[in-house]
Structures are given as structure tokens and as C-alpha cells.
Design a protein around this motif. Sequence first.
Motif, PDB file in Angstrom:
ATOM      1  N   ALA A   1      -3.744   9.185  10.184  1.00 63.35           N
ATOM      2  CA  ALA A   1      -2.372   8.388  10.231  1.00 63.35           C
ATOM      3  C   ALA A   1      -1.370   9.289  10.158  1.00 63.35           C
ATOM      4  CB  ALA A   1      -2.325   7.460   9.347  1.00 63.35           C
ATOM      5  N   ALA A   2      -0.132   8.990  10.856  1.00 58.87           N
ATOM      6  CA  ALA A   2       1.137  10.026  11.005  1.00 58.87           C
ATOM      7  C   ALA A   2       1.942   9.241   9.942  1.00 58.87           C
ATOM      8  CB  ALA A   2       1.662   9.828  12.229  1.00 58.87           C
ATOM      9  N   ARG A   3       2.322  10.035   8.904  1.00 54.95           N
ATOM     10  CA  ARG A   3       3.021   9.321   7.895  1.00 54.95           C
ATOM     11  C   ARG A   3       4.163  10.154   7.494  1.00 54.95           C
ATOM     12  NH1 ARG A   3       0.960   5.663   4.790  1.00 54.95           N
ATOM     13  NH2 ARG A   3       1.214   6.403   2.641  1.00 54.95           N
ATOM     14  N   LEU A   4       5.271   9.196   7.213  1.00 55.26           N
ATOM     15  CA  LEU A   4       6.612   9.994   7.012  1.00 55.26           C
ATOM     16  C   LEU A   4       6.717   9.800   5.571  1.00 55.26           C
ATOM     17  CD1 LEU A   4       9.292  10.817   7.777  1.00 55.26           C
ATOM     18  CD2 LEU A   4      10.186   8.582   7.901  1.00 55.26           C
ATOM     19  N   HIS A   5       6.969  11.214   4.760  1.00 56.88           N
ATOM     20  CA  HIS A   5       7.711  11.205   3.363  1.00 56.88           C
ATOM     21  C   HIS A   5       8.980  11.012   3.444  1.00 56.88           C
ATOM     22  CE1 HIS A   5       8.684  13.445  -0.205  1.00 56.88           C
ATOM     23  NE2 HIS A   5       7.429  12.567  -0.840  1.00 56.88           N
ATOM     24  N   VAL A   6       9.402   9.980   3.191  1.00 60.21           N
ATOM     25  CA  VAL A   6      10.669   9.529   3.174  1.00 60.21           C
ATOM     26  C   VAL A   6      11.792  10.445   2.430  1.00 60.21           C
ATOM     27  CG1 VAL A   6      12.568   7.536   2.922  1.00 60.21           C
ATOM     28  CG2 VAL A   6      10.050   7.165   3.610  1.00 60.21           C
ATOM     29  N   PRO A   7      11.519  10.944   1.286  1.00 59.64           N
ATOM     30  CA  PRO A   7      12.603  11.642   0.552  1.00 59.64           C
ATOM     31  C   PRO A   7      12.788  13.060   1.304  1.00 59.64           C
ATOM     32  CG  PRO A   7      11.270  10.697  -1.090  1.00 59.64           C
ATOM     33  CD  PRO A   7      10.458  10.435   0.245  1.00 59.64           C
ATOM     34  N   SER A   8      11.555  13.600   1.882  1.00 59.24           N
ATOM     35  CA  SER A   8      12.011  14.944   2.487  1.00 59.24           C
ATOM     36  C   SER A   8      11.809  14.768   3.979  1.00 59.24           C
ATOM     37  CB  SER A   8      10.713  15.718   2.194  1.00 59.24           C
ATOM     38  OG  SER A   8       9.468  15.359   2.763  1.00 59.24           O
ATOM     39  N   ARG A   9      11.857  13.681   4.373  1.00 61.98           N
ATOM     40  CA  ARG A   9      11.813  13.272   5.918  1.00 61.98           C
ATOM     41  C   ARG A   9      10.903  14.079   6.813  1.00 61.98           C
ATOM     42  NH1 ARG A   9      14.926   8.391   6.484  1.00 61.98           N
ATOM     43  NH2 ARG A   9      16.320   8.613   4.512  1.00 61.98           N
ATOM     44  N   THR A  10       9.611  14.078   6.076  1.00 61.69           N
ATOM     45  CA  THR A  10       8.573  15.196   6.681  1.00 61.69           C
ATOM     46  C   THR A  10       7.578  14.120   7.312  1.00 61.69           C
ATOM     47  OG1 THR A  10       8.986  16.884   5.000  1.00 61.69           O
ATOM     48  CG2 THR A  10       6.924  16.970   6.199  1.00 61.69           C
ATOM     49  N   LEU A  11       7.052  14.523   8.487  1.00 64.73           N
ATOM     50  CA  LEU A  11       6.106  13.552   9.185  1.00 64.73           C
ATOM     51  C   LEU A  11       4.710  14.443   9.148  1.00 64.73           C
ATOM     52  CD1 LEU A  11       5.417  11.238  10.739  1.00 64.73           C
ATOM     53  CD2 LEU A  11       5.801  12.594  12.977  1.00 64.73           C
ATOM     54  N   ARG A  12       3.694  13.770   8.580  1.00 69.33           N
ATOM     55  CA  ARG A  12       2.454  14.570   8.434  1.00 69.33           C
ATOM     56  C   ARG A  12       1.269  13.904   8.975  1.00 69.33           C
ATOM     57  NH1 ARG A  12       4.022  14.652   2.647  1.00 69.33           N
ATOM     58  NH2 ARG A  12       5.107  16.630   2.162  1.00 69.33           N
ATOM     59  N   LEU A  13       0.263  14.529   9.895  1.00 64.25           N
ATOM     60  CA  LEU A  13      -0.773  13.751  10.151  1.00 64.25           C
ATOM     61  C   LEU A  13      -1.679  13.773   8.887  1.00 64.25           C
ATOM     62  CD1 LEU A  13      -2.112  12.308  12.510  1.00 64.25           C
ATOM     63  CD2 LEU A  13      -3.320  14.589  13.232  1.00 64.25           C
ATOM     64  N   GLU A  14      -2.304  12.801   8.413  1.00 67.80           N
ATOM     65  CA  GLU A  14      -2.919  12.805   7.123  1.00 67.80           C
ATOM     66  C   GLU A  14      -4.367  11.991   7.454  1.00 67.80           C
ATOM     67  OE1 GLU A  14      -0.477  11.425   3.903  1.00 67.80           O
ATOM     68  OE2 GLU A  14       0.728  12.819   4.004  1.00 67.80           O
ATOM     69  N   GLU A  15      -5.473  12.265   6.635  1.00 67.84           N
ATOM     70  CA  GLU A  15      -6.581  11.472   6.381  1.00 67.84           C
ATOM     71  C   GLU A  15      -6.311  10.500   5.276  1.00 67.84           C
ATOM     72  OE1 GLU A  15     -10.760  12.822   5.299  1.00 67.84           O
ATOM     73  OE2 GLU A  15     -10.742  12.858   7.347  1.00 67.84           O
ATOM     74  N   VAL A  16      -6.333   9.340   5.351  1.00 62.85           N
ATOM     75  CA  VAL A  16      -6.107   8.327   4.502  1.00 62.85           C
ATOM     76  C   VAL A  16      -7.282   7.206   4.333  1.00 62.85           C
ATOM     77  CG1 VAL A  16      -3.857   8.555   4.615  1.00 62.85           C
ATOM     78  CG2 VAL A  16      -4.728   6.786   6.107  1.00 62.85           C
ATOM     79  N   PRO A  17      -7.397   6.390   3.324  1.00 61.67           N
ATOM     80  CA  PRO A  17      -8.411   5.479   3.441  1.00 61.67           C
ATOM     81  C   PRO A  17      -8.262   4.280   4.666  1.00 61.67           C
ATOM     82  CG  PRO A  17      -7.785   6.026   1.326  1.00 61.67           C
ATOM     83  CD  PRO A  17      -6.684   6.464   2.043  1.00 61.67           C
ATOM     84  N   LYS A  18      -9.424   4.084   5.231  1.00 67.21           N
ATOM     85  CA  LYS A  18      -9.133   2.920   6.286  1.00 67.21           C
ATOM     86  C   LYS A  18      -9.066   1.705   5.413  1.00 67.21           C
ATOM     87  CE  LYS A  18     -12.124   0.567   9.203  1.00 67.21           C
ATOM     88  NZ  LYS A  18     -13.501   0.531  10.134  1.00 67.21           N
ATOM     89  N   PRO A  19      -7.817   0.881   5.960  1.00 64.55           N
ATOM     90  CA  PRO A  19      -7.704  -0.198   5.176  1.00 64.55           C
ATOM     91  C   PRO A  19      -8.672  -1.467   5.360  1.00 64.55           C
ATOM     92  CG  PRO A  19      -6.180  -0.047   7.238  1.00 64.55           C
ATOM     93  CD  PRO A  19      -6.859   1.377   6.828  1.00 64.55           C
ATOM     94  N   GLN A  20      -8.834  -2.188   4.523  1.00 67.80           N
ATOM     95  CA  GLN A  20      -9.829  -3.325   4.379  1.00 67.80           C
ATOM     96  C   GLN A  20      -9.003  -4.543   4.478  1.00 67.80           C
ATOM     97  OE1 GLN A  20     -13.209  -2.815   4.754  1.00 67.80           O
ATOM     98  NE2 GLN A  20     -12.417  -0.786   4.831  1.00 67.80           N
ATOM     99  N   PRO A  21      -9.216  -5.420   5.365  1.00 70.74           N
ATOM    100  CA  PRO A  21      -8.594  -6.956   5.352  1.00 70.74           C
ATOM    101  C   PRO A  21      -8.909  -7.715   4.179  1.00 70.74           C
ATOM    102  CG  PRO A  21     -10.363  -6.730   7.045  1.00 70.74           C
ATOM    103  CD  PRO A  21     -10.374  -5.442   6.382  1.00 70.74           C
ATOM    104  N   GLY A  22      -7.863  -8.072   3.671  1.00 68.85           N
ATOM    105  CA  GLY A  22      -7.791  -8.917   2.481  1.00 68.85           C
ATOM    106  C   GLY A  22      -7.857 -10.509   3.006  1.00 68.85           C
TER     107      GLY A  22
END
Length: 337
Positions: free
Chosen positions: A6-27
Motif C-alpha cells: 500500500a502507498a501510505r501517507l504519514h500526515v505529520p511529515s507529509r511522507t509517502l511510503r510504499l509499505e507492506e501492511v496487513p491485508k484487510p478482512q471484511p467485517g
Amino acid sequence: MDRMLAARLHVPSRTLRLEEVPKPQPGPGEVLVKVAAAGVCLSDVHLIDGTLTPLLLEGDTVTLGHEVSGTVAEVGAGVTAWTEGQRVVLYAGETRGGVTYTRGVDYDGGWAEYALSSAAALTALPDAIPFEQGAIIPDAVSTPWGAVTGTGAVRPAEAVGVWGAGGLGVHAVQLLRTVGACPIVAVDPNPVARERALAAGADLALDSADPGLRARIGAVTAGAGLAAAFDFAGVPAVRSQALSVLAPKGRLVLVGLTDQPLSVADGTRFSYLQQQILGHYGSDMPVALPQLLRLIEGGRVDFSASISGVLPLAEAARAVERLEKKEGDPVRLILRP
């Protein structure tokens, strides 16, 4: 636990990073969508550069992307309207408890391999429409559609002006043509954008710096002025210029976002002519998306020319850079996981 990119924005630093994150599960009541295409919007650029800040985000990091299409991968408990494999377009936001949250701003969006959505915040994507075109409908197309048909209430044969022929404005030109506006005047300082507006159906395309702009609009409207003007640039000077060429009882619709003050130079004239300034944001997606998809499927409009490039998700930062610097004057860039 399954992981995804996922391409995620760290808002305080305004940094865009490509990260490996948990795949979401539908509730319960949710749908997990395997993302096929996700649009890169100027709003995403502004989130990264700090011009825009999420108001309702829990935490300080968010997966960007509010223009998303894909296929249903899993459904949560109680979901009966959707089945695995269906092609879908996700709404650009959801309403929870009477509050509207924007996807990719206030909660995780579609710059990822998978995205979660409420089962009520999806619409079916016809097989005939490519995922790339489907992805841009929830904002780049539905926002001007809402401005034209809703807030602006444009009627056939009305003279209209569009300031800013970029990612939303060029679609406004197409949609104004579809609803019968005439003439359609596009205004943009960029010659490429002006040519694009003419190709999209504008009758006249003017440079905003043209000293003869008022006279040329007067000539094409038989001296009446514009019944409706749309600001897609979000620039105070644009709004002043548009007001100067409005017809009596004309309306100025503000679509482009800015934190700059709004002013009316001659309040007496504005009131005497009974003109209006109307704010606009987004669209009524449960209505707008099916309408627009029917128009595309029926051959009334075609947004294939708006797809200026497709990049892999890993190049999200490069896509943002291209849009920010207007490399190649893109309308919409698409990320593909």
C-alpha cells in the motif's frame, strides 16, 4: 496473516511510503475489493504537499486513493448484494452516523492491492467499461457532473464557461456538451489545456490573460454574458474574472478548492444583477455513478482519452511527481497494483 502493498501517507511529515501492511478482512456489511485501477488526483498531490489535511482521520497515516475500481474478493457477514468476482467501482466516500468520510483521506483508500468498502458504497462496473475508466468516475467525472446537473442546474442552450480545463474541467466540458449547453467557453492559461477543451467539445477556448476575453465572451453570447460559470481552478483571480462576464441572474459555481478569501469587487452590481455564488463539493454518488456508467456504456460520452498513463503501484511517488509538475499535461494517471 496475509500482507499486501500500500502507498501510505504519514500526515505529520507529509511522507509517502510504499509499505507492506496487513491485508484487510471484511467485517459485517463490508466488501473486500481486489484493486484493479486507482486514479491519481490533484487532491492526492495536495494531501502530500500539505495544502489539504484530513479532518476525520483516526491516527496519522492513511492509504491514499479515492478513485478505485476492481473486483469483489471477499464479502463480510450479512452481505448478499455482492459476490466474488463482480466488477465494481467504489464510492469516493461513505456516510457514517450522518458524517461523510472521504476515502483515501479520512480512511484507507485504494492505492493498495486491496481496499475495504461498505457494501452500500459500491456500484457495478459494466464489462464493456475498462477498469481504468471506471476508476476515475467517482471524482474526476462525477464531481463535475454534480456541479453541472445539480449545483449549477445547467439547462439546454444556456451559455456556460469553464475555468480550468484540467482533470475535472475537461470532463465538465464533455458533460456540458451532453446536457446541451451552448455555447461552451473554456478558459485556461495553458495552450495544451485549451486544445484539449476544444477536442472535448468547447466552442471557444480562451487564454485567461487575453485582454479581449470579456469582449470575446460578449460576442459569442450576443452580449448577454454567461448563464453559468464554473471555477475548477480554485484561484481568486479566476473567480473575479468569471463574475465579470456573468449574465444577469447568472451563477458562479465554485468547484476548485482554495483557502483564499472570496470577494466580490462590486457588491452593488452583483446584487442588482441578482447573481449567485454557489459552493460545490463531490456528487450524490448513488445517483451519479449509475447515471454516468449508463452514459458511457451507451456511447454518449467517452473518457478513454483522459487516461494519460498507467503506472505500477510501486511508482506512486513518480505518478504524483508527474501530476504535480504537469509532465506531459496529464488529465488522469492510473496506478495498477
